[in-house]
Design an enzyme around this catalytic site. Structure first.
Site, PDB file in Angstrom:
ATOM      1  N   GLU A   1      74.513  22.246 -35.313  1.00  0.00           N
ATOM      2  CA  GLU A   1      75.184  21.922 -36.628  1.00  0.00           C
ATOM      3  C   GLU A   1      75.072  22.930 -37.504  1.00  0.00           C
ATOM      4  O   GLU A   1      74.514  22.872 -38.807  1.00  0.00           O
ATOM      5  CB  GLU A   1      74.486  20.571 -37.044  1.00  0.00           C
ATOM      6  CG  GLU A   1      75.672  19.757 -38.047  1.00  0.00           C
ATOM      7  CD  GLU A   1      74.833  18.606 -38.532  1.00  0.00           C
ATOM      8  OE1 GLU A   1      75.419  17.562 -38.509  1.00  0.00           O
ATOM      9  OE2 GLU A   1      73.991  18.680 -39.366  1.00  0.00           O
TER      10      GLU A   1
ATOM     11  N   GLU B   1      68.560   9.950 -41.139  1.00  0.00           N
ATOM     12  CA  GLU B   1      68.446  11.361 -41.225  1.00  0.00           C
ATOM     13  C   GLU B   1      67.894  11.825 -42.654  1.00  0.00           C
ATOM     14  O   GLU B   1      68.465  11.095 -43.629  1.00  0.00           O
ATOM     15  CB  GLU B   1      69.624  11.909 -41.028  1.00  0.00           C
ATOM     16  CG  GLU B   1      69.782  13.368 -41.163  1.00  0.00           C
ATOM     17  CD  GLU B   1      71.010  14.110 -40.786  1.00  0.00           C
ATOM     18  OE1 GLU B   1      71.012  15.426 -40.605  1.00  0.00           O
ATOM     19  OE2 GLU B   1      71.894  13.574 -40.685  1.00  0.00           O
TER      20      GLU B   1
END
Length: 286
Positions: free
Chosen positions: A256, A155
């Protein structure tokens, strides 16, 4: 298309945090979701007691929620997001100690994606030294994930929130995934495309989607600015998710985001319910 045409998973490390960890799966299920994801739930403990692992698995099972994504141990989260795998000394040792624990939990719960946060740059340590350590540990992580039947996610994070984190754009994270595949031989390294973090770094999100969807193993969203629910900022998230679908992405989309000054269950008003849909008949995610 639109928000109702995608599969969503709720990140229980940022949503429903007003509740104890073991109560969050049931709360997510009550809100209409059957898929959840987590940062490593014990940030100071890479190898928790078996009883803690068993209790979390039991809570997921009792709620009827499937764990679809899990972070390997990544140090101190929440806060300035940081990983451990490229940090020499104790932190990278903790990461390695966590590999089989996290992968074993993923296998036991049917989790298909394990996220390995790279790690902040450390003052006084050459970047090349950290990068060599990172590749060695990511290779181990890819093999552990593969044994669990999962992909390894890499990520890029936002520079404002994680100023010492070196992966700040999709091309860098995707290129690292290719290097990990070459080193591990497993072919399971993928990009975690977090549209919020990439937006904060000034990325052209349409170009990112067009260029990197084929390498993407998971997508996460929050609106920008503010990291709130869709509609609280300015990102055209519905259009971006539709573009992802047209580019071939058919996986879950991780929620998220921060719920704001309200209970997490009240933060899903942006998500339309579709009468008669398969998910509604199951009592799961719209």
């Amino acid at each position: 298309m639109g928000f109702g045409d995608h599969r969503y998973t709720v990140n229980l490390s940022i949503l429903f945090t007003e509740l104890p960890l073991l109560e969050r799966p049931a709360a997510a299920a009550a809100a209409g979701f059957d898929a959840v994801e987590l940062w490593w739930p014990w940030p100071g403990t890479p190898v928790p007691d078996r009883a803690e692992l068993d209790a979390l698995r039991a809570a997921l099972d009792a709620a009827g929620t499937r764990l679809t994504g899990l972070n390997f141990y990544a140090g101190r989260l929440p806060g300035p997001d940081r990983g451990a795998l490229s940090v020499p000394g104790t932190e990278s040792e903790r990461f390695r100690a966590n590999l089989d624990v996290a992968a074993g939990f993923a296998a036991a719960t049917g989790c298909t994606a394990l996220n390995a946060l790279y790690g902040n740059r450390v003052e006084g340590v050459p970047a090349a030294e950290q990068d060599r350590l990172a590749l060695a540990n990511l290779t181990l992580a890819a093999r552990a994930a593969d044994r669990a039947g999962a992909v390894l996610l890499i990520e890029a994070l936002g520079a404002a929130e994680s100023p010492h984190y070196p992966l700040l754009d999709a091309p860098s994270a995707a290129a690292l995934a290719e290097r990990v595949d070459a080193a591990s031989g497993t072919g399971n390294a993928r990009l975690l495309m977090d549209l919020y973090h990439l937006s904060r770094n000034g990325a052209d999100l349409e170009q990112v989607i067009d260029a990197h969807t084929g390498r993407t193993g998971h997508v996460q969203i929050a609106d920008d600015p503010g990291r709130g629910a869709p509609g609280t900022g300015t990102l055209p998230l519905a259009a971006l998710l539709d573009r992802l679908a047209r580019a071939g992405y058919d996986g879950h989309v991780g929620l998220e985001y921060k719920p704001g000054d309200r209970p997490s269950a009240e933060s899903f008003g942006w998500l339309p319910r579709r009468p008669g849909s398969e998910s509604e008949e199951r009592g799961t995610t719209p």
